[in-house]
Design an enzyme around this catalytic site. Structure first.
Site, PDB file in Angstrom:
ATOM      1  N   GLU A 163      12.642 -64.386  37.057  1.00 35.24           N
ATOM      2  CA  GLU A 163      13.146 -63.614  37.999  1.00 35.24           C
ATOM      3  C   GLU A 163      12.154 -62.513  38.465  1.00 35.24           C
ATOM      4  OE1 GLU A 163      17.053 -61.523  37.529  1.00 35.24           O
ATOM      5  OE2 GLU A 163      17.993 -63.331  36.659  1.00 35.24           O
TER       6      GLU A 163
ATOM      7  N   TYR B  37      11.158 -56.472  37.368  1.00 36.82           N
ATOM      8  CA  TYR B  37      11.454 -55.975  38.975  1.00 36.82           C
ATOM      9  C   TYR B  37      10.681 -54.685  39.043  1.00 36.82           C
ATOM     10  CZ  TYR B  37      15.468 -59.203  39.559  1.00 36.82           C
ATOM     11  OH  TYR B  37      16.103 -60.211  39.784  1.00 36.82           O
TER      12      TYR B  37
ATOM     13  N   HIS C 174      24.961 -66.075  32.110  1.00 40.16           N
ATOM     14  CA  HIS C 174      24.431 -65.002  32.717  1.00 40.16           C
ATOM     15  C   HIS C 174      25.626 -64.159  33.266  1.00 40.16           C
ATOM     16  CE1 HIS C 174      21.193 -64.032  35.938  1.00 40.16           C
ATOM     17  NE2 HIS C 174      22.081 -62.982  36.157  1.00 40.16           N
TER      18      HIS C 174
ATOM     19  N   GLU D  61      18.981 -62.030  30.091  1.00 41.16           N
ATOM     20  CA  GLU D  61      18.862 -60.613  30.004  1.00 41.16           C
ATOM     21  C   GLU D  61      19.778 -60.102  29.024  1.00 41.16           C
ATOM     22  OE1 GLU D  61      18.882 -58.520  33.509  1.00 41.16           O
ATOM     23  OE2 GLU D  61      16.987 -59.462  34.377  1.00 41.16           O
TER      24      GLU D  61
ATOM     25  N   ASN E  26      12.129 -61.759  33.267  1.00 40.52           N
ATOM     26  CA  ASN E  26      12.478 -61.120  34.526  1.00 40.52           C
ATOM     27  C   ASN E  26      12.084 -59.800  34.708  1.00 40.52           C
ATOM     28  OD1 ASN E  26      14.190 -63.433  34.666  1.00 40.52           O
ATOM     29  ND2 ASN E  26      16.250 -62.290  34.320  1.00 40.52           N
TER      30      ASN E  26
ATOM     31  N   ARG F 104      16.593 -72.262  39.290  1.00 42.54           N
ATOM     32  CA  ARG F 104      17.392 -71.707  38.163  1.00 42.54           C
ATOM     33  C   ARG F 104      18.764 -71.195  38.675  1.00 42.54           C
ATOM     34  NH1 ARG F 104      17.239 -66.339  36.224  1.00 42.54           N
ATOM     35  NH2 ARG F 104      17.921 -66.279  33.935  1.00 42.54           N
TER      36      ARG F 104
HETATM   37  C1  GBH Z   1      18.733 -58.994  37.234  1.00 38.64           C
HETATM   38  O1  GBH Z   1      19.250 -57.668  36.725  1.00 38.64           O
HETATM   39  C2  GBH Z   1      19.772 -59.900  36.895  1.00 38.64           C
HETATM   40  O2  GBH Z   1      19.428 -61.153  36.182  1.00 38.64           O
HETATM   41  C3  GBH Z   1      20.388 -60.441  38.370  1.00 38.64           C
HETATM   42  O3  GBH Z   1      21.471 -61.206  38.110  1.00 38.64           O
HETATM   43  C4  GBH Z   1      20.497 -59.229  39.274  1.00 38.64           C
HETATM   44  O4  GBH Z   1      21.047 -59.662  40.371  1.00 38.64           O
HETATM   45  C5  GBH Z   1      18.911 -58.818  39.563  1.00 38.64           C
HETATM   46  O5  GBH Z   1      18.142 -58.734  38.443  1.00 38.64           O
HETATM   47  C6  GBH Z   1      18.823 -57.819  40.524  1.00 38.64           C
HETATM   48  O6  GBH Z   1      19.489 -56.565  39.992  1.00 38.64           O
HETATM   49  O7  GBH Z   1      18.500 -49.868  30.930  1.00 38.64           O
HETATM   50  O8  GBH Z   1      20.029 -48.833  32.476  1.00 38.64           O
HETATM   51  O9  GBH Z   1      17.785 -48.065  32.263  1.00 38.64           O
HETATM   52  C7  GBH Z   1      18.172 -56.876  36.005  1.00 38.64           C
HETATM   53  C8  GBH Z   1      17.754 -55.972  36.710  1.00 38.64           C
HETATM   54  C9  GBH Z   1      16.333 -54.344  35.349  1.00 38.64           C
HETATM   55  C10 GBH Z   1      18.554 -53.696  35.997  1.00 38.64           C
HETATM   56  C11 GBH Z   1      16.334 -53.393  34.340  1.00 38.64           C
HETATM   57  C12 GBH Z   1      18.691 -52.493  35.086  1.00 38.64           C
HETATM   58  C13 GBH Z   1      17.426 -51.300  33.671  1.00 38.64           C
HETATM   59  C14 GBH Z   1      18.582 -50.233  33.635  1.00 38.64           C
HETATM   60  N1  GBH Z   1      17.626 -54.788  35.578  1.00 38.64           N
HETATM   61  N2  GBH Z   1      17.266 -52.102  34.397  1.00 38.64           N
HETATM   62  S1  GBH Z   1      18.613 -49.376  32.308  1.00 38.64           S
END
Ligand code: GBH
Length: 485
Positions: free
Chosen positions: A381, A304, A120, A165, A302, A77
């Site tokens: 992701e 995390y 992106h 995102e 995605n 991807r």
């Molecule tokens: C992803 O970001 C991206 O797609 C990728 O490019 C990046 O490198 C990777 O993850 C790692 O960071 O609403 O302000 O409370 C997403 C990760 C998850 C970060 C949700 C912001 C919410 C913050 N995001 N998080 S907030």
């Protein structure tokens, strides 16, 4: 990893994004994206880092594809850079498109399915100067850019994602200000949110038409979708109505403001009420929601971490969350600025994100239960940043990243066994890379990059992922594998 079987045809891959890996920021006709420009704002990016060189993937692409093949990836991807393909949003830049054409050929030659994302986060800076995503016209420019990429690659690329995102590229970029373009106006964030949805719908419609109409034996061969970052908002005290309301608000802004227009053709009423003072409805023209809600073939997820949400102020002695720089920012949550995120005291990654694999399982199961029109899901992701150490023998023994990967893959398998229709998993990320406002300070790769020499070294987590893929493929059910999606 686990003795349970994976659905036949389950797709294993890894993900990257153009601005995070390519470098060559001003070569072969590429012009500034908003991230190139943002990197020149003092204190916007940790360490003063920039995406100018990144991990030099633009010049090392064939070796990087060979690495993917060695790891046994079935799909890759990646994203295309709008500012490379249509610099300044003017005419098509042949040299820029040729890079992606070579990448696609290299992937197909290695037996790897290309999984293309059109956006992106790297808007051409020239368009930002005309209002960026707050300008409705940008949605139409996006459709033209999508068609230009399709013209060049539509004969070989089947899997297309419009946006990665949109939460981040709208609310975090225009309302919160941590991401490019670094604006801090709630109403601008909401305008960007709607215009990105509109852009998604316009592009889906245009790509279907350009490729033969609706999907079917004689129609379009394309598989079209979008990737959302979905994050469960857990009420800090589920017996406290203030915390419950805070979790509802954040669930609305993180998840439902994106899922519902796409899947149900309407924005959620409760969130519209929360953001009433910003007059969001003024951005939504007649007919927009029909454009936005066209059927898609897959939803990329995605994920995390989940987050603990409260409507009360944090205690005075609560540890401050990690910030990339001390540049002043604003809340990315229009109408819900007061909400807080108390720690649950779980182990965290180097991003400060709490690790909770069950959260991924529960999210996938919830989506499947709550949205009857949900298309097949792909985890586009999932991954973790840790402070890696290169040992004297050159090995990177990143046991925490390996554990994160194993536990989250197991959570996906549990979700499938509970009825979620998940068809694939892409680990973030193939390579250490430019982690947006954190610059090069946070490493997500399953492959280490030495930023001096640009040397790539597979980490222990990368070797573990390769073994995991090989093992999962031998445990697929014996039915003949259908094509993905
Ligand atoms: C992803 O970001 C991206 O797609 C990728 O490019 C990046 O490198 C990777 O993850 C790692 O960071 O609403 O302000 O409370 C997403 C990760 C998850 C970060 C949700 C912001 C919410 C913050 N995001 N998080 S907030």
């Amino acid at each position: 990893m686990t003795n349970d079987r994976w659905p036949a045809g389950f797709l294993w891959g890894s993900a990257t994004a153009a601005a995070q890996i390519e470098g060559a920021a001003h070569e072969d006709g590429k012009e500034d994206s908003i991230w190139d420009a943002f990197a020149r704002v003092p204190n916007a990016i940790a360490g003063g880092d920039t995406p100018e060189t990144a991990v030099d993937h633009y010049h090392r692409m064939p070796q990087d594809v060979a690495l993917m093949r060695d790891l046994g990836l079935q799909s890759y991807r990646f994203s295309t850079s709008w500012a490379r393909v249509k610099p300044g949003d003017r005419a098509v830049n042949r040299a820029g498109l040729d890079f992606y054409s070579r990448l696609v050929d290299e992937l197909l030659g290695a037996g790897i399915l290309p999984w293309l994302t059109l956006y992106h986060w790297d808007l051409p800076q020239a368009l930002e100067e005309r209002g960026g995503w707050t300008n409705r016209d940008t949605a139409y420019r996006f459709r033209d850019y999508a068609l230009a990429v399709h013209d060049a690659l539509g004969d070989r690329v089947t899997h297309w994602t419009t946006f990665n995102e949109p939460l981040c590229s709208s609310l975090i970029g225009y309302a919160g200000g941590e991401h490019a373009p670094g604006r801090t106006e709630a109403r601008a964030g909401l305008a960007a949110l709607h215009h990105q949805h509109l852009a998604h719908g316009l592009a889906v419609r245009a790509l279907r038409e350009a490729s033969g109409g609706a999907r079917g034996p004689a129609g379009s061969p394309l598989r079209l979708g979008i990737t959302l970052n979905l994050t469960t908002a857990v009420p800090n005290d589920p017996a406290d109505p203030v915390d419950l309301d805070a979790a509802r608000r954040i669930d609305g802004l993180w998840n439902r403001m994106f899922l519902e227009p796409l899947l149900l053709g309407a924005y959620p009423d409760d969130v519209l009420e929360d953001v009433r003072e910003h007059r969001f409805e003024e951005f939504v023209h007649d007919g927009d929601l029909e454009v936005i809600a066209q059927p898609i073939d897959f939803l990329g997820v995605n994920h995390y971490h989940d987050d603990n949400v409260s409507g009360h102020p944090l205690p005075a002695d609560a540890p401050a969350g990690l910030q990339p720089t001390d540049r002043p920012k604003a809340s990315p949550f229009p109408g819900s600025e007061f909400v807080t995120f108390p720690s649950r005291g779980r182990p965290t990654t180097a991003m400060g994100w709490e690790v909770n694999p069950d959260g991924l399982r529960d999210l996938l199961v919830r989506l499947s239960r709550e949205y009857p029109s949900l298309p097949p899901l792909y985890i586009t992701e999932n991954g973790s940043a840790y402070d890696d150490v290169v040992d004297d023998d050159g090995r990177i023994r990143d046991i925490e990243r390996e554990a994160y990967l194993r536990e989250h893959v197991a959570a996906v398998q549990e979700a499938i066994s509970q009825g979620a229709d998940v068809r694939g998993y892409f680990v973030w990320s193939l390579l250490d890379n430019f982690e947006w406002a954190w610059g090069y300070a946070k490493r997500f790769g399953i492959v280490h990059v030495d930023y001096e020499s640009q040397r790539r070294t597979v980490k222990d987590s990368g070797a573990a992922y390769a073994r995991l893929i090989a093992a999962a493929r031998t445990t697929e059910s014996d039915r003949s594998a259908p094509a993905p999606v």
